[in-house]
Design an enzyme around this catalytic site. Structure first.
Site, PDB file in Angstrom:
ATOM      1  N   CYS A   2       0.858  -1.043   0.000  1.00 54.17           N
ATOM      2  CA  CYS A   2       0.253   0.060  -0.102  1.00 54.17           C
ATOM      3  C   CYS A   2       1.093   1.215   0.130  1.00 54.17           C
ATOM      4  CB  CYS A   2      -0.994  -0.083   1.055  1.00 54.17           C
ATOM      5  SG  CYS A   2      -1.944  -1.005   1.354  1.00 54.17           S
ATOM      6  N   ARG A  27       3.702  -0.270  -5.173  1.00 55.69           N
ATOM      7  CA  ARG A  27       3.389  -0.560  -3.809  1.00 55.69           C
ATOM      8  C   ARG A  27       2.089  -1.731  -3.650  1.00 55.69           C
ATOM      9  NH1 ARG A  27       6.861   1.459  -0.091  1.00 55.69           N
ATOM     10  NH2 ARG A  27       5.519   1.057   1.846  1.00 55.69           N
ATOM     11  N   TRP A  75      -2.856  -2.745  -1.649  1.00 57.03           N
ATOM     12  CA  TRP A  75      -2.533  -3.886  -1.937  1.00 57.03           C
ATOM     13  C   TRP A  75      -3.298  -4.742  -0.572  1.00 57.03           C
ATOM     14  CZ3 TRP A  75      -0.218  -8.451   0.960  1.00 57.03           C
ATOM     15  CH2 TRP A  75       0.034  -9.256  -0.074  1.00 57.03           C
ATOM     16  N   ASN A 101      -1.120   2.434   5.590  1.00 57.55           N
ATOM     17  CA  ASN A 101      -0.338   1.342   5.137  1.00 57.55           C
ATOM     18  C   ASN A 101       0.020   0.426   6.150  1.00 57.55           C
ATOM     19  OD1 ASN A 101       1.617  -0.185   4.155  1.00 57.55           O
ATOM     20  ND2 ASN A 101       3.133   1.302   3.943  1.00 57.55           N
ATOM     21  N   GLY A 102      -0.377  -0.796   6.280  1.00 58.76           N
ATOM     22  CA  GLY A 102       0.141  -1.684   7.476  1.00 58.76           C
ATOM     23  C   GLY A 102      -0.872  -2.388   7.852  1.00 58.76           C
ATOM     24  N   GLU A 487      16.176 -17.799 -10.041  1.00 59.65           N
ATOM     25  CA  GLU A 487      15.702 -16.310 -10.354  1.00 59.65           C
ATOM     26  C   GLU A 487      15.005 -16.408 -11.759  1.00 59.65           C
ATOM     27  OE1 GLU A 487      14.942 -13.998  -8.742  1.00 59.65           O
ATOM     28  OE2 GLU A 487      15.290 -12.189 -10.158  1.00 59.65           O
ATOM     29  N   LYS A 491      11.194 -15.174 -12.217  1.00 59.92           N
ATOM     30  CA  LYS A 491      10.836 -13.850 -13.030  1.00 59.92           C
ATOM     31  C   LYS A 491       9.773 -14.495 -14.065  1.00 59.92           C
ATOM     32  CE  LYS A 491      12.135 -11.349 -11.663  1.00 59.92           C
ATOM     33  NZ  LYS A 491      12.777 -11.253 -10.390  1.00 59.92           N
ATOM     34  N   GLU A 494       6.322 -14.680 -12.125  1.00 57.24           N
ATOM     35  CA  GLU A 494       5.780 -13.621 -11.609  1.00 57.24           C
ATOM     36  C   GLU A 494       5.144 -12.745 -12.698  1.00 57.24           C
ATOM     37  OE1 GLU A 494       8.615 -11.407  -8.313  1.00 57.24           O
ATOM     38  OE2 GLU A 494       9.582 -11.963 -10.278  1.00 57.24           O
ATOM     39  N   HIS A 510      16.439 -36.986 -10.024  1.00 55.98           N
ATOM     40  CA  HIS A 510      15.755 -37.224  -8.822  1.00 55.98           C
ATOM     41  C   HIS A 510      14.501 -36.942  -8.767  1.00 55.98           C
ATOM     42  CE1 HIS A 510      19.462 -38.565  -7.213  1.00 55.98           C
ATOM     43  NE2 HIS A 510      20.015 -37.430  -7.449  1.00 55.98           N
ATOM     44  N   LYS A 609       5.690  -4.825  -4.963  1.00 51.72           N
ATOM     45  CA  LYS A 609       6.840  -4.687  -4.837  1.00 51.72           C
ATOM     46  C   LYS A 609       7.664  -4.534  -3.496  1.00 51.72           C
ATOM     47  CE  LYS A 609      10.717  -2.925  -7.361  1.00 51.72           C
ATOM     48  NZ  LYS A 609      11.215  -4.293  -7.691  1.00 51.72           N
TER      49      LYS A 609
END
Ligand code: G6P
Length: 614
Positions: A2, A27, A75, A101-102, A487, A491, A494, A510, A609
């Site tokens: 947020c 955010r 968010w 925000n929180g 990574e 990517k 996401e 395996h 983010k």
């Protein structure tokens, strides 16, 4: 997550707030809203589900006058991302408007108490509980807004950065923070507040950073006061923040992510500037110099991080262990904080975070500190909570990263970790002058090598077209290339919503080999390394089962080129630094697949983010 933004002063607030929200959308972008206070007894609130653009469209034609206002991009945590749950939230009767925000952890208890006092709730959010609580306290004690906020926050358990307006006092906005970021901008035309400096920087570079459990009263005449919850005045020097506005714009690229991928050569040069000495014999990391005794005494390093930063940590482990011969563990911050880890005064904890705000990483730092460990931070955002919570550290200096999927921050983190390992090995006397010089020369050549990789963008885009509608991907690598595989897979997941797994190449037999068939693209980082021959065997095993090979190979390697269905050549690089070069084609591959699918690359669904909730 947020983002909040606010303004009070001589200018019209609405355009400032809307532009500010756009900067903060990284955010969260589930919903957005704005509250404007044009005069005493009037607060106009506009909200919309979805992104800031949708809010702008919803507000078109409405009265947006007012020189004081607050705004929010969300968010979602409590309550689905609809209009009702969007911020700003108002108190019953509409006297107060608040953005947050929180998380208010004890919201259920507070809600019950307020319901018993006759308060009705229009949303499912924890934030509405907070604004009603402030209203209740204010009315009951006939307090001014600052006192009511201070008293309310004493009852709150959780994290917050808030901004509140009281329509009976249009000359003031009150803001406060605990564990969520808040910055106040001081300009000639008025005062700004935001979750970070990005919405403020085009108006002023003079900023004040309140501490946890502090409340700021911002007045229309440009004056402000900061107090703690006990109403004791707190003094913070204004800091001059260096942020280049060009870094906050797309600069002709269709998305921030591709701009940030292309920015990497310059960003890494910035990251090394002033640290790699011109004679190429030395690396100077000031935190390593200043704390060399503590670092050399360490029996162990523990890296804590989340997401992409955790992948950088896996590379950091190999770098530190190979150059400094000190054992390194790499932990997900979210696991570390809850599993009663063995950590103490002989340990140095390295916290890696692009945003510097990740709640789990911050909590892991607090736990490690309580147990006596020394904390070293590697952050991008200057002045962020993690940067301030650590004993010392190094910024990666790659500039603001706006695309939600991290790219330049990852390579910046690996660059700092490489410099850290080299600088520490140097003070330990564990690296010869010759090896140092050779490694530094390689390091400074990395930006040019990335430029070479970027020249293959069109080829990678064509390759991406073939695989745009694949349902699964496997990424394989060994040694330093294993975290690159992880990574690369992250990517792709996401931003393109394609399922992808990263594996150490030898582990394939395996389990994952059972998945290989003609519909399974396998990305293999197969550059020349001591394990090259073994990776060649892994490729043959995949080929034998019909899998499609997309190989990242060293320039001039004809052997794998013939075996692979597609190959991307990268310039030969010293193994310990190769991840800086090999991660770039995988960023481009993920980007083009997502862009070809027409997805919102910079704002992928469900992600944010800066993850300030656990
Ligand atoms: C979120 C972001 C990731 C990032 C992770 C850790 O999940 O979407 O890109 O890697 O948080 O964030 P940090 O700011 O601590 O590096």
């Amino acid at each position: 997550m947020c983002g909040i933004v606010g303004y009070i002063g001589r200018k019209q607030a609405y355009p400032i707030l809307i532009e500010g929200l756009k900067r903060l959308e990284y955010r969260g972008y589930d919903s957005a809203g704005v509250a404007l206070m044009p005069a005493k007894n009037i607060i106009n609130v506009y909200k919309s589900a979805g992104k800031v653009k949708q809010l702008e469209a919803a507000v078109a034609g409405c009265d947006v006058a007012g020189c004081a206002g607050i705004a929010h991009t969300r968010w979602a945590t409590h309550g689905e991302p609809n209009k009702e749950n969007s911020h700003p939230h108002c108190s019953m009767g509409g006297r107060l408007a608040l953005v947050h925000n929180g998380i208010i952890e004890n919201y259920a208890v507070l809600k019950e108490k307020l319901t018993a006092e006759g308060y009705a709730f229009a949303s499912d959010t924890d934030t509405e509980v907070l604004v009603q609580l402030i209203d209740y306290i204010q009315k009951k004690g006939n307090y001014n807004l600052v006192t009511a906020v201070q008293l309310a926050l004493k009852e709150v358990v959780g994290a917050y950065a808030i901004a509140v307006m009281d329509r009976e006092n249009p000359e003031m906005i009150v803001a406060a923070r605990k564990s969520s970021p808040l910055v106040i901008g001081l300009a000639d035309d008025g005062l700004y507040l935001a979750s970070d400096a990005t919405p403020i920087i085009e108006h002023t570079n003079r900023m004040v950073y309140p501490d946890d459990e502090e409340v700021a009263a911002l007045y229309k005449d440009g004056s402000y006061r900061i107090m703690n919850l006990e109403n004791v005045e707190c003094c913070h020097e204004a800091q001059t923040v260096a942020l280049n506005i060009g870094q906050l714009q797309k600069g002709g690229f269709p998305h921030f992510m591709i701009k940030e991928i292309y920015d990497q050569p310059e960003c890494l040069a910035d990251c090394m500037r002033g640290r790699v000495m011109a004679d190429m014999n030395r690396i100077v990391i000031s935190a390593v110099n200043n704390y060399k005794d503590v670092l050399m005494r360490a029996k162990r390093f523990i890296i804590v991080a989340c997401g992409t930063s955790w992948h950088a940590g896996l590379i950091g482990k190999q770098l530190i262990e190979s150059f400094c011969r000190i054992p390194v563990e790499v932990e997900y911050a979210s696991e570390f904080r809850y599993r009663n880890p063995v950590v103490g005064k002989d340990d140095v904890v390295i916290a890696i975070s692009q945003s510097g705000e990740t709640a789990d990483t911050l909590a892991a730092i607090e736990l490690a500190r309580e147990r006596g460990a020394f904390i070293y931070g590697i952050c991008n955002v200057v002045g962020s909570s993690i940067a301030r919570a650590t004993d010392t550290g190094s910024y990666i200096h790659v500039g603001p990263e706006i695309g939600v999927a991290s790219t330049k921050a990852f390579t910046g983190q690996v660059t700092v970790l490489a410099m850290f390992a080299l600088a520490l090995a140097q003070v330990q006397g564990k690296i010869s002058g010759e090896q140092m010089k050779e490694t530094i020369e390689e390091l400074v050549s990395v930006p040019d090598k990335i430029r070479e990789v970027l020249k293959q963008d069109d080829y990678i885009n064509n390759m991406a077209k073939v695989f745009t509608y694949a349902h699964n991907f496997i990424y394989l690598g060994r040694g330093y290339a294993f975290p690159v595989a992880l990574e690369g897979a992250l990517k792709l997941k996401e931003i393109s919503y394609i399922h992808a797994e990263g594996y150490p190449a030898a582990e394939m037999k395996h389990g994952p080999i059972a998945l290989i068939d003609m519909n399974m693209p396998v990305v293999v980082i197969a550059t020349k390394s001591p394990l090259y021959e073994k990776v060649v065997s892994n490729i043959q095993e995949i080929k034998a089962r019909g899998g499609k090979i997309l190989a990242v190979i060293t320039e001039g390697d004809t052997v794998i080129k013939e075996m692979a269905d597609y190959s991307i050549e990268v310039p030969e690089t010293m193994e310990c630094l190769e991840s800086l070069v090999t991660s770039v084609p995988l960023q481009l591959l993920a980007y083009h697949i997502a862009a070809n699918k027409g997805l919102d690359v910079d704002k992928p669904r469900n992600l944010a983010k800066s993850v300030t909730v656990e």
